[in-house]
Design a protein around this motif. Structure first.
Motif, PDB file in Angstrom:
ATOM      1  N   CYS A  97      56.290   2.138  75.809  1.00 28.07           N
ATOM      2  CA  CYS A  97      57.136   2.986  76.650  1.00 28.07           C
ATOM      3  C   CYS A  97      56.721   2.967  78.124  1.00 28.07           C
ATOM      4  CB  CYS A  97      57.132   4.415  76.110  1.00 28.07           C
ATOM      5  SG  CYS A  97      55.607   5.324  76.450  1.00 28.07           S
ATOM      6  N   GLY A  98      55.420   2.799  78.404  1.00 24.52           N
ATOM      7  CA  GLY A  98      54.947   2.797  79.789  1.00 24.52           C
ATOM      8  C   GLY A  98      54.672   4.175  80.356  1.00 24.52           C
ATOM      9  N   THR A  99      54.992   5.246  79.620  1.00 29.90           N
ATOM     10  CA  THR A  99      54.839   6.591  80.197  1.00 29.90           C
ATOM     11  C   THR A  99      53.990   7.540  79.355  1.00 29.90           C
ATOM     12  OG1 THR A  99      56.914   7.271  79.149  1.00 29.90           O
ATOM     13  CG2 THR A  99      57.049   6.487  81.421  1.00 29.90           C
ATOM     14  N   CYS A 100      53.668   7.212  78.116  1.00 31.23           N
ATOM     15  CA  CYS A 100      52.864   8.130  77.283  1.00 31.23           C
ATOM     16  C   CYS A 100      51.404   8.102  77.746  1.00 31.23           C
ATOM     17  CB  CYS A 100      52.967   7.741  75.802  1.00 31.23           C
ATOM     18  SG  CYS A 100      52.050   6.236  75.374  1.00 31.23           S
ATOM     19  N   CYS A 103      49.737   4.610  77.367  1.00 32.12           N
ATOM     20  CA  CYS A 103      50.281   3.645  78.335  1.00 32.12           C
ATOM     21  C   CYS A 103      49.791   3.959  79.745  1.00 32.12           C
ATOM     22  CB  CYS A 103      51.806   3.631  78.285  1.00 32.12           C
ATOM     23  SG  CYS A 103      52.487   2.803  76.823  1.00 32.12           S
ATOM     24  N   CYS A 111      50.521   2.522  72.342  1.00 32.38           N
ATOM     25  CA  CYS A 111      51.636   3.390  72.764  1.00 32.38           C
ATOM     26  C   CYS A 111      51.914   4.453  71.705  1.00 32.38           C
ATOM     27  CB  CYS A 111      52.888   2.548  73.020  1.00 32.38           C
ATOM     28  SG  CYS A 111      54.308   3.542  73.510  1.00 32.38           S
ATOM     29  N   GLN A 112      51.980   5.722  72.174  1.00 31.82           N
ATOM     30  CA  GLN A 112      52.133   6.834  71.239  1.00 31.82           C
ATOM     31  C   GLN A 112      53.595   7.186  70.976  1.00 31.82           C
ATOM     32  OE1 GLN A 112      49.878   8.938  74.116  1.00 31.82           O
ATOM     33  NE2 GLN A 112      48.182   9.371  72.729  1.00 31.82           N
ATOM     34  N   THR A 113      54.493   6.655  71.794  1.00 33.49           N
ATOM     35  CA  THR A 113      55.887   7.051  71.671  1.00 33.49           C
ATOM     36  C   THR A 113      56.491   6.518  70.383  1.00 33.49           C
ATOM     37  OG1 THR A 113      56.101   7.061  74.043  1.00 33.49           O
ATOM     38  CG2 THR A 113      58.139   6.959  72.777  1.00 33.49           C
TER      39      THR A 113
HETATM   40 ZN   LIG Z   1      53.621   4.477  75.528  1.00 35.44          ZN
END
Ligand SMILES: [Zn+2]
Ligand SMILES: [Zn+2]
Length: 342
Positions: A97-100, A103, A111-113
């Protein structure tokens, strides 16, 4: 672009079911994804997870395949940095995702999303076309053919990335245990990285191959105890374990030098060792996750630079079931790669 509205894909309809060649609707890329015209796709042992339903939550029918090389065919509206006609590849990591939290720390693999795995949580490369999120897509150098590059997207990045992050330094003794699909690449990478590379496999007959791949020493695990053999060489800084037999794997731990690490890539059901061995030598047992798209790009660039190559048997897409059985038999030398004639 395709000339027909349908494409060929090889899917598994239910856990344990056969690999079946079907016609499917031509997929459109989502805003953040790409459509790839597949040229080659390696068959990895991990495809058994899709074939036999061993990964939690797989939705069927599912198209396996996470060693994919092809050409960008269409680009979603929100994608930057890719254009139709570009050579690309997709590996095990199916995007992030790039935002969790993970990331944001740069641990994209964790990535946790959502856990995205190519060919498991989304359709993979046993097909004429596939869809991938842009974050899963690696650029492939022109110098590598599709068949040459495909196995580097899983077997290659897994061994290359594990070795380069292992803490071993040029000149250290590094053992590669197993000389199959992963191991034959691991020996080449280790040798090209400047390690005193020890190949460990069963049988005297594998020695010439090991030497040809760049091994400094060969240990026949049927003739001698691998732990003792490594200890006699001064102890290994790293043992890259690509085998799946637990006893064989743990037999190398006694051959680790001080601060040495058993780096586990193969997946036995369980692994046992003596805590005393770990404590006395400050030895450790570590795992390594294959890598993300940028790790794949580094693997491809290093392979192009140094001449590391996978040895492959190729099958056309329509013979995917036969090709899969060939891989499962353990007789393949060394990776099996599907090709999509267009
Ligand atoms: Zn992520
Ligand atoms: Zn794989």
């Amino acid at each position: 672009m395709a000339t027909t509205a349908k494409m060929r894909a090889v899917q598994v309809a239910s856990p344990g079911g056969p690999l079946e060649l079907v016609e499917r609707e031509f997929p459109d890329p989502p805003r953040s994804g790409l459509r790839i015209r597949v040229e080659a796709c390696g068959i990895c042992h991990s495809d058994v997870l899709t074939k036999d339903g061993l990964f939690p939550g797989i939705q069927y029918p599912r198209v396996p395949g996470h060693e994919v090389v092809g050409m960008v065919d269409a680009v979603g509206a929100d994608v930057a940095g890719f254009a139709p006609g570009q050579r690309v590849g997709v590996g095990w990591n199916g995007g992030y995702c790039g935002t969790c939290g993970s990331c944001r720390r740069g641990d994209f693999f964790a990535c946790q999303t959502s856990t995205l795995v190519t060919g498991i949580t989304s359709d993979g490369g046993y097909a004429d076309y596939m869809i991938a999120p842009a974050s899963a897509v690696a650029r492939v150098p022109d110098a590598l053919s599709a068949v040459a590059a495909a196995p580097l997207l899983c077997a290659g990045v897994t061994t290359f990335n594990a070795l380069r992050n292992s803490g071993a330094r040029a000149g250290d003794v590094v053992a590669v245990h197993g000389l199959g699909g992963l191991g034959h690449l691991g020996v080449q990478f280790a040798a090209k990285m400047g390690f005193r590379t020890v190949a460990i496999a069963r049988g005297k007959d594998k020695e010439p191959l090991a030497k040809e791949l760049g091994a400094w020493r060969y240990v026949d695990s049927q003739a001698e105890d691998p732990g003792a053999a490594l200890a006699a060489l001064g102890g290994a800084r790293v043992v890259l374990a690509t085998v799946t037999a637990a006893d064989a794997m743990s037999s190398t731990i006694a051959g680790l030098g001080p601060n040495g690490s058993l780096l586990v890539l193969g997946v036995p059901e369980k692994l046992e060792t003596s805590p005393f061995l770990l404590i006395a030598g400050r030895r450790s047992i570590d795992g390594w996750y294959s890598g993300t798209a940028s790790d794949s790009e580094d693997t491809l660039a290093f392979s192009e630079l140094t001449g590391v190559r996978s040895r492959n048997e190729t099958f056309p897409l329509e013979r995917a079931s036969e090709a899969y059985e060939r891989m499962m038999s353990g007789d393949a030398r060394f990776r099996v790669v599907l090709t999509m004639a267009s």
